[in-house]
Enzyme design. Structure first.
Site, PDB file in Angstrom:
ATOM      1  N   LYS A  10     -13.423 -27.850  -4.171  1.00  0.00           N
ATOM      2  CA  LYS A  10     -12.383 -28.512  -3.596  1.00  0.00           C
ATOM      3  C   LYS A  10     -10.968 -27.907  -3.846  1.00  0.00           C
ATOM      4  CE  LYS A  10     -15.162 -32.698  -4.816  1.00  0.00           C
ATOM      5  NZ  LYS A  10     -15.015 -34.241  -5.296  1.00  0.00           N
ATOM      6  N   TYR A  50     -15.982 -38.589   3.703  1.00  0.00           N
ATOM      7  CA  TYR A  50     -16.064 -39.498   2.626  1.00  0.00           C
ATOM      8  C   TYR A  50     -15.855 -40.924   3.238  1.00  0.00           C
ATOM      9  CZ  TYR A  50     -15.467 -35.967  -0.883  1.00  0.00           C
ATOM     10  OH  TYR A  50     -15.805 -35.108  -1.861  1.00  0.00           O
ATOM     11  N   ASN A 113     -11.606 -32.847  -9.214  1.00  0.00           N
ATOM     12  CA  ASN A 113     -12.779 -32.731  -9.943  1.00  0.00           C
ATOM     13  C   ASN A 113     -13.551 -31.220  -9.506  1.00  0.00           C
ATOM     14  OD1 ASN A 113     -14.192 -33.828  -7.805  1.00  0.00           O
ATOM     15  ND2 ASN A 113     -15.211 -35.218  -9.055  1.00  0.00           N
ATOM     16  N   HIS A 116     -18.072 -30.640  -5.001  1.00  0.00           N
ATOM     17  CA  HIS A 116     -18.831 -31.725  -4.547  1.00  0.00           C
ATOM     18  C   HIS A 116     -20.183 -31.088  -4.669  1.00  0.00           C
ATOM     19  CE1 HIS A 116     -20.413 -34.786  -1.961  1.00  0.00           C
ATOM     20  NE2 HIS A 116     -20.876 -33.968  -1.125  1.00  0.00           N
ATOM     21  N   GLU A 127     -24.459 -34.050   5.151  1.00  0.00           N
ATOM     22  CA  GLU A 127     -23.166 -33.228   4.967  1.00  0.00           C
ATOM     23  C   GLU A 127     -23.330 -31.670   5.441  1.00  0.00           C
ATOM     24  OE1 GLU A 127     -22.520 -35.941   0.910  1.00  0.00           O
ATOM     25  OE2 GLU A 127     -23.103 -33.912   0.532  1.00  0.00           O
TER      26      GLU A 127
HETATM   27  P1  GDP Z   1     -19.401 -37.648  -7.275  1.00  0.00           P
HETATM   28  O1  GDP Z   1     -20.720 -37.889  -6.561  1.00  0.00           O
HETATM   29  O2  GDP Z   1     -19.929 -37.044  -8.741  1.00  0.00           O
HETATM   30  O3  GDP Z   1     -18.581 -36.511  -6.450  1.00  0.00           O
HETATM   31  O4  GDP Z   1     -18.581 -38.904  -7.204  1.00  0.00           O
HETATM   32  P2  GDP Z   1     -18.478 -40.029  -6.142  1.00  0.00           P
HETATM   33  O5  GDP Z   1     -19.474 -40.112  -5.061  1.00  0.00           O
HETATM   34  O6  GDP Z   1     -18.641 -41.610  -7.072  1.00  0.00           O
HETATM   35  O7  GDP Z   1     -17.152 -40.008  -5.697  1.00  0.00           O
HETATM   36  C1  GDP Z   1     -16.762 -39.054  -4.792  1.00  0.00           C
HETATM   37  C2  GDP Z   1     -15.456 -38.408  -5.042  1.00  0.00           C
HETATM   38  O8  GDP Z   1     -14.545 -39.207  -5.021  1.00  0.00           O
HETATM   39  C3  GDP Z   1     -15.381 -37.806  -6.544  1.00  0.00           C
HETATM   40  O9  GDP Z   1     -16.130 -36.566  -6.650  1.00  0.00           O
HETATM   41  C4  GDP Z   1     -13.958 -37.777  -6.804  1.00  0.00           C
HETATM   42  O10 GDP Z   1     -13.237 -36.780  -6.174  1.00  0.00           O
HETATM   43  C5  GDP Z   1     -13.404 -38.940  -6.121  1.00  0.00           C
HETATM   44  N1  GDP Z   1     -13.278 -40.082  -6.913  1.00  0.00           N
HETATM   45  C6  GDP Z   1     -14.071 -40.666  -7.788  1.00  0.00           C
HETATM   46  N2  GDP Z   1     -13.819 -41.842  -8.503  1.00  0.00           N
HETATM   47  C7  GDP Z   1     -12.465 -41.470  -8.261  1.00  0.00           C
HETATM   48  C8  GDP Z   1     -11.264 -42.270  -8.868  1.00  0.00           C
HETATM   49  O11 GDP Z   1     -11.415 -43.258  -9.811  1.00  0.00           O
HETATM   50  N3  GDP Z   1     -10.035 -41.867  -8.688  1.00  0.00           N
HETATM   51  C9  GDP Z   1      -9.819 -40.844  -7.626  1.00  0.00           C
HETATM   52  N4  GDP Z   1      -8.585 -40.485  -7.354  1.00  0.00           N
HETATM   53  N5  GDP Z   1     -10.904 -40.221  -7.330  1.00  0.00           N
HETATM   54  C10 GDP Z   1     -12.195 -40.638  -7.399  1.00  0.00           C
END
Ligand code: GDP
Length: 138
Positions: A10, A50, A113, A116, A127
């Site tokens: 990222k 997304y 973070n 992905h 994807e």
């Molecule tokens: P992943 O599968 O571990 O990537 O997590 P998710 O599918 O739940 O979320 C997708 C992405 O959205 C995450 O990797 C983060 O970059 C972002 N994201 C998730 N939760 C949050 C949040 O509470 N705040 C913000 N700013 N970004 C978030």
């Protein structure tokens, strides 16, 4: 169980110069690269990728962040790729990620973070298809 997953390094990680170290950790963990590109997403493209999170409160932040700089997109191969890669990257929130995982080492926050990783075989295919044509993978 499929043997492929999809990843992105990222914009936080590419801008901090972590790309090489992250790729090194991925390859040392046994994944081989089947497709790769260095690319900057538009806001529209990041929103489409997304789309599943469109109704979440952080969607706008996520789209702004993912279109803020270049990313590395890649298709990776290894036995049990999706689950093993999720283990390698660690929890979504780096504060909860296990020691030594990519997010623990390189991520700053739950939003920014570092990497992905697909959450299912089905999404890995969707994807990978989002970024790569048949000509761009092997
Ligand atoms: P992943 O599968 O571990 O990537 O997590 P998710 O599918 O739940 O979320 C997708 C992405 O959205 C995450 O990797 C983060 O970059 C972002 N994201 C998730 N939760 C949050 C949040 O509470 N705040 C913000 N700013 N970004 C978030």
């Amino acid at each position: 169980m499929s043997n492929r997953t999809f990843t992105m390094i990222k914009p936080d990680a590419t801008s901090k110069g972590y790309t090489g170290a992250i790729l090194d950790q991925i390859i040392k963990a046994g994944f081989s690269v089947k497709a790769m590109k260095w690319i900057k997403l538009s806001e529209e493209q990041a929103g489409l990728f997304y789309d599943i999170h469109r109704e979440r409160p952080f969607f706008g932040e996520l789209v702004d962040f993912m279109s803020s700089g270049p990313i590395v997109a890649a298709i990776l191969e290894k036995e049990n790729a999706v689950a093993d890669f999720r283990e390698l990257i660690g929890a979504t929130n780096p504060a909860n990620a296990a020691e030594g995982t990519i997010r623990k080492r390189f991520a700053a926050s739950i939003g920014e973070n570092a990497v992905h990783g697909s959450d299912s075989d089905e999404n890995a295919v969707i994807e990978g298809d989002f970024f790569f044509s048949k000509l761009e993978r092997f």
